[in-house]
Enzyme design. Sequence first.
Site, PDB file in Angstrom:
ATOM      1  N   SER A 231       5.208   7.094  10.636  1.00  0.00           N
ATOM      2  CA  SER A 231       5.338   7.764  11.926  1.00  0.00           C
ATOM      3  C   SER A 231       5.274   6.755  13.080  1.00  0.00           C
ATOM      4  CB  SER A 231       4.206   8.777  12.084  1.00  0.00           C
ATOM      5  OG  SER A 231       2.963   8.115  11.990  1.00  0.00           O
TER       6      SER A 231
ATOM      7  N   CYS B 134      13.269  10.488   7.931  1.00  0.00           N
ATOM      8  CA  CYS B 134      13.146  10.038   9.315  1.00  0.00           C
ATOM      9  C   CYS B 134      14.473  10.182  10.051  1.00  0.00           C
ATOM     10  CB  CYS B 134      12.629   8.611   9.359  1.00  0.00           C
ATOM     11  SG  CYS B 134      13.406   7.578   8.141  1.00  0.00           S
TER      12      CYS B 134
ATOM     13  N   GLU C  60       9.318  15.078  16.362  1.00  0.00           N
ATOM     14  CA  GLU C  60       9.760  15.041  14.963  1.00  0.00           C
ATOM     15  C   GLU C  60       8.939  16.035  14.145  1.00  0.00           C
ATOM     16  OE1 GLU C  60       8.932  11.414  12.728  1.00  0.00           O
ATOM     17  OE2 GLU C  60      10.912  11.610  11.814  1.00  0.00           O
TER      18      GLU C  60
ATOM     19  N   GLU D 282       9.876   0.772  10.641  1.00  0.00           N
ATOM     20  CA  GLU D 282      10.919   1.800  10.528  1.00  0.00           C
ATOM     21  C   GLU D 282      10.210   3.127  10.750  1.00  0.00           C
ATOM     22  OE1 GLU D 282      12.759   4.728   9.197  1.00  0.00           O
ATOM     23  OE2 GLU D 282      12.939   3.785   7.217  1.00  0.00           O
TER      24      GLU D 282
ATOM     25  N   GLY E 185       2.907   3.575  13.749  1.00  0.00           N
ATOM     26  CA  GLY E 185       3.596   2.308  14.040  1.00  0.00           C
ATOM     27  C   GLY E 185       2.955   1.594  15.226  1.00  0.00           C
TER      28      GLY E 185
ATOM     29  N   LYS F  39       0.853  -1.199   0.000  1.00  0.00           N
ATOM     30  CA  LYS F  39       0.000   0.000   0.000  1.00  0.00           C
ATOM     31  C   LYS F  39       0.885   1.245   0.000  1.00  0.00           C
ATOM     32  CE  LYS F  39      -1.845   2.734   2.931  1.00  0.00           C
ATOM     33  NZ  LYS F  39      -1.686   4.002   2.178  1.00  0.00           N
TER      34      LYS F  39
END
Length: 501
Positions: A253, A308, A405, A274, A257, A199
Amino acid sequence: MATALKLVSPEEKVTSFVSRKHKMLINGKWVESASGKTFPSYNPATGEVMAQIAEGDREDVNRAVEAARHAFESGPWPRLTPSERGRLLWKLADLLEQNLEEFAELESLDNGKPLKTARVADVPLAVDLLRYMAGWATKIEGNTIPISVPYTPGARYLAYTLREPVGVVGQIIPWNFPLLMAAWKLGPALTTGNTVVLKPAEQTPLSALRLGELIQEAGIPDGVVNIVPGYGETAGAALAAHPRVDKVAFTGSTEVGKLIVQAAAGNLKKVSLELGGKSPNVVFADSDLSSAIDGAASAIFFNHGQCCCAGSRLYVEKKIFDKVVDGVADQASKIRVGSGFEPSTDMGPLVSKEQLDRVCGYLESGFAEGAKAVVGGSKIGDKGYFVKPTVLVNTNENMKVVREEIFGPVVTAMPFDSPEEVVPKANNSEYGLAAAIWTRDIQKANRLASQLRAGTVWINCYNIFDAALPFGGYKQSGWGREMGHEVLEQYTEVKAICSAM
Ligand code: ADP
Protein backbone atom coordinates in the site's frame (compact mmCIF):
# COMPACT_ATOMS: atom_id res chain seq x y z
CA MET A 1 -29.04 -34.25 -16.61
CA ALA A 2 -26.59 -31.90 -14.91
CA THR A 3 -23.53 -33.63 -13.50
CA ALA A 4 -22.37 -32.55 -10.05
CA LEU A 5 -18.98 -30.85 -10.26
CA LYS A 6 -16.22 -32.68 -8.47
CA LEU A 7 -14.57 -30.65 -5.74
CA VAL A 8 -10.82 -30.93 -6.22
CA SER A 9 -8.90 -31.74 -3.03
CA PRO A 10 -5.34 -30.58 -2.58
CA GLU A 11 -2.62 -33.05 -3.54
CA GLU A 12 -1.32 -35.14 -0.66
CA LYS A 13 2.07 -33.40 -0.80
CA VAL A 14 0.29 -30.03 -0.52
CA THR A 15 -1.74 -31.01 2.54
CA SER A 16 1.32 -32.49 4.19
CA PHE A 17 3.38 -29.35 3.42
CA VAL A 18 0.64 -27.06 4.75
CA SER A 19 0.21 -29.02 7.98
CA ARG A 20 3.90 -28.77 8.89
CA LYS A 21 5.14 -26.33 11.49
CA HIS A 22 6.81 -23.83 9.18
CA LYS A 23 10.27 -22.47 9.91
CA MET A 24 12.25 -19.63 8.37
CA LEU A 25 15.21 -19.90 6.00
CA ILE A 26 18.39 -18.28 7.32
CA ASN A 27 21.84 -19.04 5.94
CA GLY A 28 20.65 -22.21 4.26
CA LYS A 29 19.05 -23.65 7.43
CA TRP A 30 15.38 -23.93 8.35
CA VAL A 31 15.17 -22.48 11.86
CA GLU A 32 12.57 -21.54 14.50
CA SER A 33 12.10 -17.88 15.31
CA ALA A 34 14.47 -16.47 17.95
CA SER A 35 11.47 -15.84 20.22
CA GLY A 36 9.99 -19.29 19.57
CA LYS A 37 6.73 -17.56 18.57
CA THR A 38 4.54 -18.62 15.65
CA PHE A 39 1.63 -16.95 13.87
CA PRO A 40 -1.38 -18.51 12.12
CA SER A 41 -2.15 -18.53 8.42
CA TYR A 42 -5.89 -18.73 7.67
CA ASN A 43 -7.82 -20.43 4.90
CA PRO A 44 -9.82 -17.49 3.49
CA ALA A 45 -12.56 -19.77 2.18
CA THR A 46 -13.41 -20.96 5.70
CA GLY A 47 -11.74 -18.51 8.07
CA GLU A 48 -10.08 -21.46 9.80
CA VAL A 49 -6.43 -21.62 10.83
CA MET A 50 -4.56 -23.65 8.23
CA ALA A 51 -0.92 -23.49 9.31
CA GLN A 52 1.44 -22.16 11.97
CA ILE A 53 4.47 -20.22 10.82
CA ALA A 54 7.63 -19.18 12.68
CA GLU A 55 7.13 -15.50 13.52
CA GLY A 56 10.14 -13.45 12.47
CA ASP A 57 11.00 -10.28 14.36
CA ARG A 58 13.98 -7.93 14.80
CA GLU A 59 16.40 -10.62 16.00
CA ASP A 60 15.55 -12.96 13.13
CA VAL A 61 15.94 -10.09 10.67
CA ASN A 62 19.36 -9.31 12.21
CA ARG A 63 20.45 -12.93 11.71
CA ALA A 64 19.12 -13.05 8.16
CA VAL A 65 20.81 -9.77 7.24
CA GLU A 66 24.13 -11.03 8.63
CA ALA A 67 23.77 -14.23 6.57
CA ALA A 68 23.03 -12.18 3.45
CA ARG A 69 25.98 -9.84 4.20
CA HIS A 70 28.31 -12.77 4.61
CA ALA A 71 27.04 -14.37 1.38
CA PHE A 72 27.54 -11.07 -0.41
CA GLU A 73 30.95 -10.20 0.97
CA SER A 74 32.59 -13.60 1.40
CA GLY A 75 30.25 -16.11 -0.20
CA PRO A 76 30.43 -17.38 -3.74
CA TRP A 77 27.38 -15.58 -5.15
CA PRO A 78 28.73 -12.32 -6.53
CA ARG A 79 31.90 -14.14 -7.62
CA LEU A 80 30.13 -16.80 -9.68
CA THR A 81 30.42 -16.19 -13.40
CA PRO A 82 27.31 -14.51 -14.79
CA SER A 83 26.65 -17.64 -16.81
CA GLU A 84 26.68 -19.79 -13.67
CA ARG A 85 24.31 -17.40 -11.89
CA GLY A 86 21.98 -17.43 -14.88
CA ARG A 87 22.00 -21.22 -14.98
CA LEU A 88 21.02 -21.48 -11.30
CA LEU A 89 18.11 -19.11 -11.83
CA TRP A 90 17.05 -21.09 -14.89
CA LYS A 91 17.22 -24.27 -12.79
CA LEU A 92 14.96 -22.63 -10.21
CA ALA A 93 12.48 -21.79 -12.98
CA ASP A 94 12.56 -25.43 -14.17
CA LEU A 95 11.92 -26.72 -10.66
CA LEU A 96 9.03 -24.33 -10.23
CA GLU A 97 7.55 -25.45 -13.52
CA GLN A 98 7.92 -29.11 -12.53
CA ASN A 99 5.96 -28.34 -9.35
CA LEU A 100 3.39 -26.09 -11.02
CA GLU A 101 0.34 -27.92 -9.71
CA GLU A 102 1.65 -27.95 -6.13
CA PHE A 103 2.34 -24.20 -6.20
CA ALA A 104 -1.02 -23.44 -7.81
CA GLU A 105 -2.76 -25.35 -5.01
CA LEU A 106 -0.73 -23.67 -2.29
CA GLU A 107 -1.52 -20.28 -3.75
CA SER A 108 -5.23 -21.06 -3.98
CA LEU A 109 -5.35 -22.37 -0.40
CA ASP A 110 -3.42 -19.50 1.15
CA ASN A 111 -4.74 -16.58 -0.90
CA GLY A 112 -8.20 -17.88 -1.85
CA LYS A 113 -7.84 -17.31 -5.60
CA PRO A 114 -9.30 -19.89 -8.00
CA LEU A 115 -6.97 -22.80 -8.57
CA LYS A 116 -7.57 -22.50 -12.30
CA THR A 117 -6.26 -18.91 -12.22
CA ALA A 118 -3.13 -19.82 -10.26
CA ARG A 119 -2.44 -22.61 -12.77
CA VAL A 120 -2.53 -20.37 -15.84
CA ALA A 121 -1.40 -17.04 -14.42
CA ASP A 122 0.50 -16.93 -11.11
CA VAL A 123 2.81 -19.91 -11.51
CA PRO A 124 3.57 -19.72 -15.27
CA LEU A 125 4.23 -15.97 -15.01
CA ALA A 126 6.66 -16.60 -12.13
CA VAL A 127 8.46 -19.29 -14.16
CA ASP A 128 8.70 -17.00 -17.17
CA LEU A 129 9.96 -14.08 -15.10
CA LEU A 130 12.75 -16.20 -13.61
CA ARG A 131 13.79 -17.37 -17.08
CA TYR A 132 13.73 -13.84 -18.47
CA MET A 133 15.89 -12.63 -15.58
CA ALA A 134 18.23 -15.64 -15.89
CA GLY A 135 18.96 -14.47 -19.43
CA TRP A 136 20.00 -11.05 -18.17
CA ALA A 137 22.80 -12.40 -15.94
CA THR A 138 25.22 -12.39 -18.89
CA LYS A 139 24.09 -9.03 -20.26
CA ILE A 140 24.63 -6.56 -17.42
CA GLU A 141 26.94 -4.24 -19.30
CA GLY A 142 28.55 -0.86 -18.74
CA ASN A 143 29.79 1.61 -21.35
CA THR A 144 33.07 2.96 -22.62
CA ILE A 145 32.94 6.75 -22.51
CA PRO A 146 35.07 9.17 -24.54
CA ILE A 147 36.02 12.04 -22.18
CA SER A 148 37.69 15.41 -22.80
CA VAL A 149 38.69 16.89 -19.37
CA PRO A 150 39.49 20.55 -20.22
CA TYR A 151 41.90 21.08 -17.30
CA THR A 152 44.31 18.27 -18.33
CA PRO A 153 45.14 19.31 -21.89
CA GLY A 154 46.88 16.63 -23.91
CA ALA A 155 46.17 13.86 -21.40
CA ARG A 156 44.33 10.74 -22.53
CA TYR A 157 42.10 8.44 -20.49
CA LEU A 158 40.24 5.21 -20.85
CA ALA A 159 36.92 5.70 -19.07
CA TYR A 160 34.27 3.06 -18.63
CA THR A 161 31.41 2.08 -16.35
CA LEU A 162 30.70 -1.14 -14.49
CA ARG A 163 27.31 -2.19 -13.19
CA GLU A 164 27.78 -3.85 -9.83
CA PRO A 165 25.26 -5.37 -7.40
CA VAL A 166 23.91 -2.99 -4.74
CA GLY A 167 24.60 -5.52 -1.97
CA VAL A 168 22.12 -6.85 0.59
CA VAL A 169 18.52 -6.26 -0.46
CA GLY A 170 15.47 -6.40 1.81
CA GLN A 171 12.34 -7.35 -0.11
CA ILE A 172 8.86 -6.95 1.36
CA ILE A 173 6.00 -8.36 -0.66
CA PRO A 174 2.18 -8.42 -0.54
CA TRP A 175 -0.43 -11.16 -0.47
CA ASN A 176 -2.32 -10.65 -3.76
CA PHE A 177 0.11 -12.67 -5.93
CA PRO A 178 2.38 -14.19 -3.28
CA LEU A 179 4.56 -16.38 -5.51
CA LEU A 180 4.64 -14.03 -8.48
CA MET A 181 5.64 -11.06 -6.31
CA ALA A 182 8.45 -13.18 -4.82
CA ALA A 183 9.63 -13.97 -8.37
CA TRP A 184 9.36 -10.31 -9.49
CA LYS A 185 11.59 -9.37 -6.58
CA LEU A 186 14.06 -12.27 -6.44
CA GLY A 187 14.68 -12.56 -10.20
CA PRO A 188 16.31 -9.15 -10.83
CA ALA A 189 18.07 -9.07 -7.44
CA LEU A 190 19.73 -12.43 -7.98
CA THR A 191 20.61 -12.11 -11.65
CA THR A 192 22.59 -8.96 -10.85
CA GLY A 193 24.46 -10.65 -7.97
CA ASN A 194 22.76 -9.24 -4.87
CA THR A 195 21.84 -11.27 -1.79
CA VAL A 196 18.38 -11.07 -0.28
CA VAL A 197 16.25 -11.12 2.84
CA LEU A 198 12.66 -11.70 1.69
CA LYS A 199 9.67 -11.05 3.93
CA PRO A 200 6.45 -12.55 2.57
CA ALA A 201 3.09 -11.11 3.60
CA GLU A 202 1.79 -12.51 6.89
CA GLN A 203 -1.48 -13.52 5.18
CA THR A 204 0.24 -15.69 2.53
CA PRO A 205 3.68 -17.01 3.51
CA LEU A 206 3.36 -20.60 2.26
CA SER A 207 4.42 -20.43 -1.39
CA ALA A 208 7.51 -18.34 -0.55
CA LEU A 209 8.54 -20.92 2.05
CA ARG A 210 8.14 -23.77 -0.43
CA LEU A 211 10.06 -21.68 -2.99
CA GLY A 212 12.84 -21.50 -0.39
CA GLU A 213 13.14 -25.28 -0.61
CA LEU A 214 13.42 -25.11 -4.39
CA ILE A 215 16.05 -22.37 -4.08
CA GLN A 216 18.12 -24.81 -2.05
CA GLU A 217 17.40 -27.67 -4.46
CA ALA A 218 18.52 -25.50 -7.38
CA GLY A 219 21.90 -25.10 -5.70
CA ILE A 220 21.74 -21.37 -4.99
CA PRO A 221 24.35 -21.02 -2.22
CA ASP A 222 23.43 -20.68 1.47
CA GLY A 223 22.69 -17.16 2.67
CA VAL A 224 21.96 -15.80 -0.82
CA VAL A 225 18.20 -15.93 -0.22
CA ASN A 226 16.94 -15.75 3.36
CA ILE A 227 13.20 -15.89 4.00
CA VAL A 228 11.79 -14.38 7.19
CA PRO A 229 8.00 -14.58 7.53
CA GLY A 230 6.37 -12.26 10.06
CA TYR A 231 4.23 -9.18 10.50
CA GLY A 232 4.80 -5.89 8.76
CA GLU A 233 5.12 -3.65 11.82
CA THR A 234 7.74 -5.97 13.36
CA ALA A 235 9.75 -8.03 10.84
CA GLY A 236 8.99 -5.72 7.88
CA ALA A 237 9.80 -2.53 9.77
CA ALA A 238 13.06 -4.02 11.14
CA LEU A 239 14.14 -4.98 7.63
CA ALA A 240 13.30 -1.59 6.12
CA ALA A 241 15.24 0.21 8.87
CA HIS A 242 18.21 -2.16 9.07
CA PRO A 243 21.53 -0.29 8.83
CA ARG A 244 23.29 -3.19 7.10
CA VAL A 245 20.73 -3.48 4.31
CA ASP A 246 21.75 -1.57 1.16
CA LYS A 247 18.39 -1.45 -0.57
CA VAL A 248 14.77 -2.13 0.21
CA ALA A 249 12.26 -3.13 -2.45
CA PHE A 250 8.63 -2.96 -1.42
CA THR A 251 5.29 -3.80 -2.99
CA GLY A 252 2.16 -2.91 -1.04
CA SER A 253 0.00 0.00 0.00
CA THR A 254 1.00 3.62 -0.54
CA GLU A 255 0.51 4.21 3.19
CA VAL A 256 3.12 1.58 4.12
CA GLY A 257 5.34 2.71 1.21
CA LYS A 258 5.69 6.07 2.97
CA LEU A 259 6.71 4.30 6.19
CA ILE A 260 9.33 2.35 4.22
CA VAL A 261 10.80 5.60 2.89
CA GLN A 262 11.05 7.00 6.42
CA ALA A 263 12.59 3.79 7.76
CA ALA A 264 15.12 3.71 4.92
CA ALA A 265 16.33 7.23 5.71
CA GLY A 266 18.52 6.05 8.61
CA ASN A 267 21.26 4.72 6.33
CA LEU A 268 19.86 6.22 3.11
CA LYS A 269 19.40 2.78 1.63
CA LYS A 270 18.13 2.70 -1.93
CA VAL A 271 14.36 2.33 -2.17
CA SER A 272 12.07 1.00 -4.88
CA LEU A 273 8.32 0.99 -4.38
CA GLU A 274 5.40 -0.51 -6.27
CA LEU A 275 2.32 0.91 -4.55
CA GLY A 276 -1.40 1.40 -4.89
CA GLY A 277 -3.55 2.51 -7.77
CA LYS A 278 -6.98 3.73 -8.77
CA SER A 279 -6.73 3.07 -12.45
CA PRO A 280 -9.05 4.76 -14.95
CA ASN A 281 -10.53 2.56 -17.66
CA VAL A 282 -11.93 4.74 -20.47
CA VAL A 283 -14.50 3.32 -22.89
CA PHE A 284 -15.42 5.32 -26.01
CA ALA A 285 -18.56 4.85 -28.08
CA ASP A 286 -16.45 3.94 -31.13
CA SER A 287 -14.91 0.90 -29.40
CA ASP A 288 -15.71 -2.74 -30.05
CA LEU A 289 -18.31 -2.77 -27.31
CA SER A 290 -18.37 -6.43 -26.60
CA SER A 291 -14.62 -6.61 -25.99
CA ALA A 292 -14.72 -3.32 -24.07
CA ILE A 293 -17.42 -4.72 -21.77
CA ASP A 294 -15.52 -7.99 -21.27
CA GLY A 295 -12.34 -6.00 -20.68
CA ALA A 296 -13.95 -3.60 -18.22
CA ALA A 297 -15.35 -6.53 -16.22
CA SER A 298 -12.10 -8.45 -16.11
CA ALA A 299 -10.12 -5.25 -15.37
CA ILE A 300 -11.87 -4.98 -12.02
CA PHE A 301 -12.93 -8.53 -11.21
CA PHE A 302 -9.71 -10.40 -12.03
CA ASN A 303 -8.12 -11.60 -8.77
CA HIS A 304 -11.23 -10.23 -6.96
CA GLY A 305 -10.08 -6.67 -7.63
CA GLN A 306 -7.07 -7.32 -5.39
CA CYS A 307 -4.70 -5.91 -8.01
CA CYS A 308 -2.84 -2.64 -7.61
CA CYS A 309 -3.64 -1.92 -11.28
CA ALA A 310 -7.34 -2.93 -11.13
CA GLY A 311 -9.52 -0.86 -13.47
CA SER A 312 -11.56 0.53 -10.60
CA ARG A 313 -12.69 3.84 -12.17
CA LEU A 314 -14.72 3.07 -15.27
CA TYR A 315 -15.32 6.13 -17.48
CA VAL A 316 -17.86 5.50 -20.25
CA GLU A 317 -18.87 7.86 -23.06
CA LYS A 318 -22.36 9.09 -22.21
CA LYS A 319 -24.22 7.72 -25.21
CA ILE A 320 -23.19 4.13 -24.40
CA PHE A 321 -23.10 4.49 -20.61
CA ASP A 322 -26.20 2.42 -19.84
CA LYS A 323 -25.27 -0.27 -22.32
CA VAL A 324 -21.75 -0.69 -20.94
CA VAL A 325 -22.84 -0.54 -17.30
CA ASP A 326 -25.56 -3.12 -17.96
CA GLY A 327 -23.04 -5.33 -19.78
CA VAL A 328 -20.48 -5.16 -16.96
CA ALA A 329 -23.24 -5.71 -14.36
CA ASP A 330 -24.50 -8.69 -16.31
CA GLN A 331 -21.01 -10.20 -16.30
CA ALA A 332 -20.68 -9.47 -12.57
CA SER A 333 -23.95 -11.27 -11.86
CA LYS A 334 -22.70 -14.36 -13.71
CA ILE A 335 -19.42 -14.61 -11.80
CA ARG A 336 -19.50 -17.78 -9.70
CA VAL A 337 -18.12 -16.93 -6.27
CA GLY A 338 -16.90 -19.81 -4.12
CA SER A 339 -13.94 -21.74 -2.80
CA GLY A 340 -10.89 -21.48 -5.04
CA PHE A 341 -10.77 -25.27 -5.13
CA GLU A 342 -14.23 -25.60 -6.69
CA PRO A 343 -13.60 -26.08 -10.45
CA SER A 344 -16.53 -23.84 -11.39
CA THR A 345 -15.36 -20.93 -9.21
CA ASP A 346 -14.52 -17.70 -11.04
CA MET A 347 -13.91 -15.63 -7.93
CA GLY A 348 -12.74 -16.85 -4.53
CA PRO A 349 -12.90 -15.20 -1.11
CA LEU A 350 -10.99 -12.02 -0.30
CA VAL A 351 -7.72 -12.76 1.42
CA SER A 352 -8.59 -11.91 5.02
CA LYS A 353 -11.19 -10.68 7.48
CA GLU A 354 -9.49 -7.23 7.48
CA GLN A 355 -9.82 -7.07 3.72
CA LEU A 356 -13.48 -8.10 3.84
CA ASP A 357 -14.20 -5.44 6.49
CA ARG A 358 -12.30 -2.86 4.48
CA VAL A 359 -14.21 -3.56 1.26
CA CYS A 360 -17.58 -3.62 3.09
CA GLY A 361 -16.62 -0.35 4.83
CA TYR A 362 -16.03 1.25 1.44
CA LEU A 363 -19.39 -0.01 0.16
CA GLU A 364 -21.15 1.55 3.16
CA SER A 365 -19.30 4.82 2.66
CA GLY A 366 -20.27 4.81 -1.02
CA PHE A 367 -23.94 4.26 -0.22
CA ALA A 368 -23.84 6.95 2.48
CA GLU A 369 -22.47 9.40 -0.12
CA GLY A 370 -25.22 8.54 -2.63
CA ALA A 371 -23.75 5.76 -4.77
CA LYS A 372 -26.09 3.02 -6.03
CA ALA A 373 -25.20 -0.61 -6.68
CA VAL A 374 -26.42 -1.86 -10.07
CA VAL A 375 -25.26 -5.28 -8.95
CA GLY A 376 -23.63 -6.64 -5.77
CA GLY A 377 -22.98 -4.31 -2.87
CA SER A 378 -22.64 -6.69 0.06
CA LYS A 379 -20.76 -9.62 1.50
CA ILE A 380 -21.89 -13.21 0.99
CA GLY A 381 -22.68 -15.46 3.95
CA ASP A 382 -20.92 -15.61 7.28
CA LYS A 383 -18.27 -18.22 6.59
CA GLY A 384 -15.10 -17.18 4.78
CA TYR A 385 -14.46 -13.75 3.32
CA PHE A 386 -16.73 -13.59 0.30
CA VAL A 387 -18.08 -10.41 -1.27
CA LYS A 388 -20.30 -9.84 -4.30
CA PRO A 389 -18.80 -8.40 -7.48
CA THR A 390 -20.14 -4.86 -7.44
CA VAL A 391 -20.84 -2.09 -9.96
CA LEU A 392 -21.54 1.34 -8.44
CA VAL A 393 -23.16 4.26 -10.31
CA ASN A 394 -24.21 7.77 -9.20
CA THR A 395 -20.60 8.30 -8.20
CA ASN A 396 -18.37 11.34 -8.61
CA GLU A 397 -14.75 12.37 -8.09
CA ASN A 398 -15.35 13.65 -4.57
CA MET A 399 -16.46 10.32 -3.14
CA LYS A 400 -14.11 8.10 -1.15
CA VAL A 401 -15.05 5.11 -3.33
CA VAL A 402 -13.76 6.98 -6.38
CA ARG A 403 -10.66 8.54 -4.78
CA GLU A 404 -9.32 5.71 -2.62
CA GLU A 405 -8.04 2.26 -3.45
CA ILE A 406 -10.64 -0.32 -2.35
CA PHE A 407 -8.63 -3.39 -3.40
CA GLY A 408 -11.76 -5.45 -3.92
CA PRO A 409 -14.25 -6.32 -6.70
CA VAL A 410 -15.90 -2.90 -6.74
CA VAL A 411 -15.97 -0.62 -9.79
CA THR A 412 -17.37 2.91 -9.96
CA ALA A 413 -18.85 3.79 -13.35
CA MET A 414 -19.05 7.43 -14.49
CA PRO A 415 -20.19 9.00 -17.79
CA PHE A 416 -18.23 11.53 -19.87
CA ASP A 417 -18.84 13.50 -23.08
CA SER A 418 -15.48 14.03 -24.75
CA PRO A 419 -11.78 13.11 -24.63
CA GLU A 420 -11.05 16.67 -23.40
CA GLU A 421 -13.36 16.08 -20.45
CA VAL A 422 -12.21 12.58 -19.54
CA VAL A 423 -8.42 13.05 -19.54
CA PRO A 424 -8.31 15.50 -16.59
CA LYS A 425 -10.83 13.34 -14.73
CA ALA A 426 -8.79 10.20 -15.35
CA ASN A 427 -5.64 12.01 -14.20
CA ASN A 428 -7.38 13.45 -11.15
CA SER A 429 -5.90 10.94 -8.72
CA GLU A 430 -2.95 10.78 -6.38
CA TYR A 431 -2.14 7.45 -8.07
CA GLY A 432 -0.69 6.78 -11.52
CA LEU A 433 -0.13 3.08 -11.91
CA ALA A 434 -2.18 2.03 -14.94
CA ALA A 435 -4.92 3.17 -17.31
CA ALA A 436 -6.78 1.78 -20.30
CA ILE A 437 -8.51 3.15 -23.39
CA TRP A 438 -11.07 1.36 -25.52
CA THR A 439 -11.58 2.83 -29.01
CA ARG A 440 -11.17 1.91 -32.69
CA ASP A 441 -9.66 5.34 -33.40
CA ILE A 442 -5.92 4.69 -33.24
CA GLN A 443 -4.96 8.38 -33.30
CA LYS A 444 -7.24 9.15 -30.38
CA ALA A 445 -5.91 6.12 -28.52
CA ASN A 446 -2.27 7.12 -28.91
CA ARG A 447 -2.96 10.78 -28.12
CA LEU A 448 -4.72 9.82 -24.90
CA ALA A 449 -2.06 7.26 -24.03
CA SER A 450 0.51 10.06 -24.02
CA GLN A 451 -1.75 12.32 -21.93
CA LEU A 452 -2.57 9.81 -19.20
CA ARG A 453 -0.23 10.05 -16.22
CA ALA A 454 0.29 6.35 -15.60
CA GLY A 455 3.15 3.86 -15.77
CA THR A 456 1.17 1.49 -18.00
CA VAL A 457 -1.51 2.32 -20.57
CA TRP A 458 -3.39 -0.54 -22.19
CA ILE A 459 -5.22 0.09 -25.48
CA ASN A 460 -8.09 -2.29 -26.23
CA CYS A 461 -6.79 -4.75 -23.65
CA TYR A 462 -6.23 -4.89 -19.88
CA ASN A 463 -4.01 -6.71 -17.38
CA ILE A 464 -1.49 -7.74 -20.03
CA PHE A 465 1.77 -8.47 -18.24
CA ASP A 466 5.06 -9.74 -19.50
CA ALA A 467 8.47 -10.18 -17.89
CA ALA A 468 9.92 -7.94 -20.62
CA LEU A 469 7.43 -5.09 -20.08
CA PRO A 470 8.28 -2.60 -17.32
CA PHE A 471 5.58 -2.03 -14.71
CA GLY A 472 5.39 0.66 -12.05
CA GLY A 473 3.87 3.93 -11.06
CA TYR A 474 3.78 7.64 -11.67
CA LYS A 475 2.89 9.91 -8.74
CA GLN A 476 2.12 8.09 -5.47
CA SER A 477 2.00 4.69 -7.17
CA GLY A 478 5.69 4.20 -6.64
CA TRP A 479 9.35 4.69 -7.37
CA GLY A 480 11.10 2.71 -10.08
CA ARG A 481 9.92 -0.13 -12.27
CA GLU A 482 9.49 -3.87 -11.93
CA MET A 483 10.41 -6.21 -14.80
CA GLY A 484 11.89 -5.39 -18.18
CA HIS A 485 15.49 -4.20 -18.34
CA GLU A 486 14.46 -1.10 -16.34
CA VAL A 487 14.31 -3.08 -13.10
CA LEU A 488 18.00 -4.02 -13.40
CA GLU A 489 18.95 -0.40 -12.83
CA GLN A 490 17.41 -0.62 -9.39
CA TYR A 491 19.55 -3.57 -8.41
CA THR A 492 22.88 -2.24 -9.67
CA GLU A 493 25.23 0.59 -8.80
CA VAL A 494 27.13 2.31 -11.59
CA LYS A 495 30.85 2.60 -11.06
CA ALA A 496 32.80 4.98 -13.29
CA ILE A 497 36.43 3.98 -13.81
CA CYS A 498 38.89 6.40 -15.29
CA SER A 499 42.36 5.24 -16.19
CA ALA A 500 45.20 7.42 -17.44
CA MET A 501 46.69 6.15 -20.69
P1 ADP B 1 -2.17 -4.51 2.81
O1 ADP B 1 -2.71 -3.31 3.53
O2 ADP B 1 -2.84 -4.75 1.52
O3 ADP B 1 -2.02 -5.75 3.65
P2 ADP B 1 0.48 -3.65 3.23
O4 ADP B 1 1.11 -2.52 2.51
O5 ADP B 1 0.06 -3.44 4.63
O6 ADP B 1 -0.72 -4.13 2.34
O7 ADP B 1 1.41 -4.93 3.21
C1 ADP B 1 2.34 -5.27 2.21
C2 ADP B 1 3.58 -5.84 2.87
O8 ADP B 1 4.14 -4.83 3.71
C3 ADP B 1 3.35 -7.05 3.77
O9 ADP B 1 4.44 -7.94 3.65
C4 ADP B 1 3.32 -6.43 5.17
O10 ADP B 1 3.70 -7.32 6.19
C5 ADP B 1 4.37 -5.34 5.01
N1 ADP B 1 4.27 -4.23 5.97
C6 ADP B 1 3.16 -3.73 6.57
N2 ADP B 1 3.48 -2.72 7.40
C7 ADP B 1 4.81 -2.56 7.33
C8 ADP B 1 5.75 -1.67 7.94
N3 ADP B 1 5.37 -0.73 8.82
N4 ADP B 1 7.06 -1.79 7.62
C9 ADP B 1 7.47 -2.72 6.73
N5 ADP B 1 6.64 -3.59 6.13
C10 ADP B 1 5.33 -3.52 6.41
